[in-house]
Enzyme design. Structure first.
Site, PDB file in Angstrom:
ATOM      1  N   ALA A  99      31.392  48.886  42.338  1.00  0.00           N
ATOM      2  CA  ALA A  99      30.744  50.235  40.807  1.00  0.00           C
ATOM      3  C   ALA A  99      30.090  51.291  41.379  1.00  0.00           C
ATOM      4  O   ALA A  99      30.227  52.047  42.566  1.00  0.00           O
ATOM      5  CB  ALA A  99      29.053  49.253  40.648  1.00  0.00           C
ATOM      6  N   SER A 100      30.002  52.324  40.341  1.00  0.00           N
ATOM      7  CA  SER A 100      29.635  53.811  40.205  1.00  0.00           C
ATOM      8  C   SER A 100      30.410  54.261  41.443  1.00  0.00           C
ATOM      9  O   SER A 100      31.676  54.521  41.386  1.00  0.00           O
ATOM     10  CB  SER A 100      28.145  53.396  40.200  1.00  0.00           C
ATOM     11  OG  SER A 100      27.580  54.866  39.566  1.00  0.00           O
TER      12      SER A 100
END
Length: 217
Positions: A99-100
């Site tokens: 994620a991110s």
């Protein structure tokens, strides 16, 4: 180490990106419960892989909730440069998290494989998304003396860079990119539906794709 295998057989190398993405060297501190993916360590590892003629494909295993934007961008750039130099498949295998910043570095891959329960996406810069610690010194901004609009413009530039890389890598137009961005988090299954990843499966599936793409019997 790959240098321990001097034979002429084709190799698929595994590059692990496990932990919070940061600048400098990777670190594993079980007592502190913290594992760090260091951008400099990844750069050195890629340089070593580039020198080994037996490496015919790379599986990038990502298990990271994100971290420093500057470090993630450095890793993304190093991966792209490695691909341009070696011209071999780079297949991404997502673990529990990508994620991110974890998704950011995945964008350098030729194929993205996620497990159905992987948490991915989180394309944003605030609220636990892309962390900007350390970036201010690099771009010469004194946070204490900076007006809020300058801060917001800096975040906007980071967000614009992130989303533009998503659009380019995934073939999205602006509307589609905004649909999947703004910090939204997806499971692997959901990410497959919206086009953020290519396939569902574990690291074994990533190896299958790597073998096929590299034409390794």
């Amino acid at each position: 180490a790959l240098n321990d295998y001097p034979g002429r057989g084709s190799l698929i190398a595994v590059l692990n990106a496990e932990g919070i993405i940061s600048e400098g060297t990777s670190m594993d501190s079980p007592l502190q419960g913290e594992t760090v993916v260091g951008s400099e360590t990844i750069r050195v590892q890629l340089a070593e892989l580039a020198e080994n003629k037996n490496v015919k494909a790379v599986v990038l295993r990502i298990n990271s909730p994100g971290g420093s934007y500057a470090a993630a961008n450095a890793i993304w750039f190093a991966l792209k440069a490695f691909k341009a130099e070696k011209e071999i498949p780079l297949i991404v295998s997502m673990g529990d998290y990508a994620a991110s910043g974890g998704y950011f570095i995945a964008l350098a891959g030729d194929k993205l494989v996620a497990e159905p329960s992987t948490l991915t996406g989180s394309i944003g810069v605030l609220g636990g998304k892309m962390v900007l610690s350390g970036l201010w010194d690099k771009i010469g901004i004194d946070w204490q003396g900076t007006e809020k609009d300058i801060f917001n413009k800096s975040l906007d530039r980071v967000y614009s860079d992130f989303t533009s890389k998503v659009a380019q890598a995934r073939g999205f137009d602006k509307a589609k990119t905004e649909q999947v961005a703004r910090g939204r988090v997806w499971t692997g299954a959901g990410a497959k539906e919206v086009g953020l990843v290519d396939e569902l499966g574990g690291i074994d599936r990533a190896f299958e794709i790597a073998r096929s793409e590299a034409k390794i019997k």
